[in-house]
Design a protein around this motif. Sequence first.
Motif, PDB file in Angstrom:
ATOM      1  N   PRO A  75     -40.942  52.747 -35.147  1.00 35.72           N
ATOM      2  CA  PRO A  75     -40.888  51.978 -36.732  1.00 35.72           C
ATOM      3  C   PRO A  75     -42.195  51.644 -37.372  1.00 35.72           C
ATOM      4  O   PRO A  75     -42.979  51.372 -36.629  1.00 35.72           O
ATOM      5  N   ILE A  76     -42.189  52.032 -38.641  1.00 34.99           N
ATOM      6  CA  ILE A  76     -43.260  51.690 -39.268  1.00 34.99           C
ATOM      7  C   ILE A  76     -43.067  50.391 -40.183  1.00 34.99           C
ATOM      8  O   ILE A  76     -44.013  49.781 -40.176  1.00 34.99           O
ATOM      9  N   MET A  77     -41.705  50.146 -40.523  1.00 35.77           N
ATOM     10  CA  MET A  77     -41.630  48.851 -41.171  1.00 35.77           C
ATOM     11  C   MET A  77     -40.641  48.180 -40.145  1.00 35.77           C
ATOM     12  O   MET A  77     -40.179  48.600 -39.012  1.00 35.77           O
ATOM     13  N   ASN A  78     -39.829  47.348 -40.785  1.00 30.96           N
ATOM     14  CA  ASN A  78     -38.909  46.437 -40.032  1.00 30.96           C
ATOM     15  C   ASN A  78     -37.558  47.113 -39.995  1.00 30.96           C
ATOM     16  O   ASN A  78     -36.662  46.293 -40.538  1.00 30.96           O
ATOM     17  N   VAL A  79     -37.397  48.339 -40.064  1.00 32.54           N
ATOM     18  CA  VAL A  79     -36.183  49.227 -39.980  1.00 32.54           C
ATOM     19  C   VAL A  79     -36.309  50.050 -38.956  1.00 32.54           C
ATOM     20  O   VAL A  79     -37.272  50.650 -38.656  1.00 32.54           O
ATOM     21  N   VAL A  80     -35.231  50.056 -38.115  1.00 32.73           N
ATOM     22  CA  VAL A  80     -35.456  50.864 -36.902  1.00 32.73           C
ATOM     23  C   VAL A  80     -33.887  51.487 -36.723  1.00 32.73           C
ATOM     24  O   VAL A  80     -32.761  50.662 -36.698  1.00 32.73           O
ATOM     25  N   ALA A  81     -33.820  52.792 -36.164  1.00 30.22           N
ATOM     26  CA  ALA A  81     -32.602  53.399 -35.628  1.00 30.22           C
ATOM     27  C   ALA A  81     -32.836  54.210 -34.501  1.00 30.22           C
ATOM     28  O   ALA A  81     -33.888  54.494 -33.968  1.00 30.22           O
ATOM     29  N   PHE A  82     -31.660  53.969 -33.571  1.00 31.32           N
ATOM     30  CA  PHE A  82     -31.655  54.457 -32.239  1.00 31.32           C
ATOM     31  C   PHE A  82     -30.667  55.600 -32.149  1.00 31.32           C
ATOM     32  O   PHE A  82     -29.458  55.325 -32.486  1.00 31.32           O
ATOM     33  N   ARG A  83     -31.120  56.578 -31.442  1.00 27.18           N
ATOM     34  CA  ARG A  83     -29.986  57.762 -31.177  1.00 27.18           C
ATOM     35  C   ARG A  83     -29.125  57.358 -30.421  1.00 27.18           C
ATOM     36  O   ARG A  83     -29.500  56.992 -29.474  1.00 27.18           O
ATOM     37  N   THR A  84     -27.785  57.817 -30.737  1.00 28.67           N
ATOM     38  CA  THR A  84     -26.779  57.808 -29.752  1.00 28.67           C
ATOM     39  C   THR A  84     -25.579  58.576 -30.285  1.00 28.67           C
ATOM     40  O   THR A  84     -25.420  58.442 -31.689  1.00 28.67           O
ATOM     41  N   ASP A  85     -24.942  59.030 -29.612  1.00 25.60           N
ATOM     42  CA  ASP A  85     -23.728  59.915 -30.087  1.00 25.60           C
ATOM     43  C   ASP A  85     -22.582  59.112 -30.405  1.00 25.60           C
ATOM     44  O   ASP A  85     -21.510  59.514 -30.976  1.00 25.60           O
ATOM     45  N   LYS A  86     -22.427  57.837 -29.743  1.00 20.41           N
ATOM     46  CA  LYS A  86     -21.546  56.996 -30.004  1.00 20.41           C
ATOM     47  C   LYS A  86     -21.788  55.814 -31.124  1.00 20.41           C
ATOM     48  O   LYS A  86     -21.215  54.794 -31.062  1.00 20.41           O
ATOM     49  N   ALA A  87     -22.561  56.391 -31.947  1.00 18.85           N
ATOM     50  CA  ALA A  87     -22.894  55.312 -32.919  1.00 18.85           C
ATOM     51  C   ALA A  87     -21.758  54.517 -33.592  1.00 18.85           C
ATOM     52  O   ALA A  87     -21.722  53.193 -33.806  1.00 18.85           O
ATOM     53  N   GLU A  88     -20.838  55.268 -34.363  1.00 20.52           N
ATOM     54  CA  GLU A  88     -19.627  54.657 -34.787  1.00 20.52           C
ATOM     55  C   GLU A  88     -18.954  53.878 -34.041  1.00 20.52           C
ATOM     56  O   GLU A  88     -18.660  52.759 -34.350  1.00 20.52           O
ATOM     57  N   ARG A 134     -34.902  49.931 -25.487  1.00 23.11           N
ATOM     58  CA  ARG A 134     -35.361  50.733 -24.518  1.00 23.11           C
ATOM     59  C   ARG A 134     -34.809  50.647 -23.193  1.00 23.11           C
ATOM     60  O   ARG A 134     -34.482  51.462 -22.573  1.00 23.11           O
ATOM     61  N   SER A 135     -34.963  49.016 -23.031  1.00 22.07           N
ATOM     62  CA  SER A 135     -34.244  48.771 -21.621  1.00 22.07           C
ATOM     63  C   SER A 135     -32.856  49.114 -21.373  1.00 22.07           C
ATOM     64  O   SER A 135     -32.533  49.024 -20.193  1.00 22.07           O
ATOM     65  N   LEU A 136     -32.311  49.233 -22.424  1.00 21.69           N
ATOM     66  CA  LEU A 136     -30.855  49.851 -22.218  1.00 21.69           C
ATOM     67  C   LEU A 136     -30.733  51.083 -22.551  1.00 21.69           C
ATOM     68  O   LEU A 136     -29.683  51.783 -22.691  1.00 21.69           O
ATOM     69  N   GLY A 137     -31.805  51.895 -22.535  1.00 21.12           N
ATOM     70  CA  GLY A 137     -31.886  53.443 -22.583  1.00 21.12           C
ATOM     71  C   GLY A 137     -31.807  54.004 -24.062  1.00 21.12           C
ATOM     72  O   GLY A 137     -31.283  55.163 -24.062  1.00 21.12           O
ATOM     73  N   PHE A 138     -31.861  53.208 -25.009  1.00 26.70           N
ATOM     74  CA  PHE A 138     -31.793  53.754 -26.517  1.00 26.70           C
ATOM     75  C   PHE A 138     -33.472  54.000 -26.829  1.00 26.70           C
ATOM     76  O   PHE A 138     -34.259  53.290 -26.423  1.00 26.70           O
ATOM     77  N   GLU A 139     -33.477  54.995 -27.436  1.00 32.97           N
ATOM     78  CA  GLU A 139     -34.760  55.585 -28.076  1.00 32.97           C
ATOM     79  C   GLU A 139     -34.690  55.715 -29.552  1.00 32.97           C
ATOM     80  O   GLU A 139     -33.823  55.871 -30.308  1.00 32.97           O
ATOM     81  N   PRO A 140     -35.729  54.932 -30.202  1.00 33.03           N
ATOM     82  CA  PRO A 140     -35.902  54.919 -31.665  1.00 33.03           C
ATOM     83  C   PRO A 140     -35.960  56.523 -32.174  1.00 33.03           C
ATOM     84  O   PRO A 140     -36.612  57.167 -31.554  1.00 33.03           O
ATOM     85  N   VAL A 141     -35.446  56.764 -33.109  1.00 33.94           N
ATOM     86  CA  VAL A 141     -35.547  57.818 -33.957  1.00 33.94           C
ATOM     87  C   VAL A 141     -36.890  58.467 -34.476  1.00 33.94           C
ATOM     88  O   VAL A 141     -37.575  59.423 -34.114  1.00 33.94           O
ATOM     89  N   ILE A 142     -37.717  57.179 -35.038  1.00 32.66           N
ATOM     90  CA  ILE A 142     -39.070  57.262 -35.084  1.00 32.66           C
ATOM     91  C   ILE A 142     -39.688  56.087 -34.708  1.00 32.66           C
ATOM     92  O   ILE A 142     -38.801  54.843 -34.916  1.00 32.66           O
TER      93      ILE A 142
END
Length: 370
Positions: free
Chosen positions: A308-321, A298-306
């Motif tokens: 996290p419920i478990m120890n898996v987390v994804a962060f939205r970005t158009d530059k993912a690849e 978050r401090s780098l400007g990324f927001e999680p998609v949801i």
Amino acid sequence: MLNELEEFRRKDIPYSRVLSSMCTTPHPVAVEAHRLFLETNLGDPGIFRGTWELEEKLMRLLGEMLHNENAAGYICSGGTEANIQGIRAARNVMRQKKGVQKSNIVIPESAHFSFEKIGDILGVEIRRAGLDEDYRVDVGAVEELVDNNTVALVGIAGTTELGQIDPIKELSDLAVERGIELHIDAAFGGLVLPFMDDAPDFDFKLDGVSSITIDPHKMGMATIPAGGILFRDGSYLRALEVETPYLTSKSQYTLTGTRPGTGVASAYAVLRHLGYDGMKKVVEKCMDMTTLLVEEMRSLGFEPVIEPIMNVVAFRTDKAEKIKDELYRRDWVISTIRKPKAIRMVIMPHVNEEVISGFIQTLREVIRAV
Ligand SMILES: *Cc1c(COP(=O)(O)O)cnc(C)c1O
């Protein structure tokens, strides 16, 4: 020769730089147990009768954890095989009970890619139900896809991409109402949820649940291969059996013939050694590390998609690849998801503060570069 082997092994990336895998460094007691059972073959249980007995004991342990003393199953090569066998049993049972011939199953769009293989191998039609805004399967959409040839529904307790949990209670009610089977894919979440406070019901506590995939070689810190399939009772195993001439046993319900006892031993060793409290601590640490990673991201400007419920987390970005590739060039491994575009991390027991701070430092560099 050993030097040569070591040279190849050195080219592998150590888990301490891997944030993409649902596997992890095995627990030391798992390694010791693995060593003891190195030559065992559960494909011929009359020879390895002690290992066979241990598997039964492990099944009772896992069954009780999943709220069913009568659960029956076995340790297999992984979540893929467990899912194949779960659906194969459902298909066979429904063929025997209701004479269903052209079977179909309804799975969430978020299901693991192993279900592609299942459609191909079993000749079962795979119907995909859409998700709600939180990436949980839409039960209304599932209901619309069910017809007289539907043999099973699939619910996921811990999706591979987001760690999300489907509305399993609603799926269970629907399965009971329509008289069909319900397979739960808890390959990952099966050894996370039982150790969390306030986790939703996902197991045999719910009447409609007929089978569960639960993989010790993920959060169970067992040695690879160790997947798990558990059924509500032994009748499902009967529906999988073939006769086995020339072995010490008369029939076999597993998919593979020769299979190692190492997964049984290593999975049992970890659960016995750590116990409920020890496993709870491992899960708590993974969740603490997940929270730390989210804060840093978050401090780098990324927001999680949801959240996290478990120890898996994804962060939205158009530059993912691009980000993934640049990290890989620097020997850091993460993964991406396509819908929505995001980078994804799994925070396994090998991930500690040091790993996270090293990762964030490299990520800062990468962000400047992309
Ligand atoms: C990992 C996973 C699988 C596949 O397990 P393998 O051991 O890789 O075959 C299946 N379903 C889910 C939800 C998973 O997370």
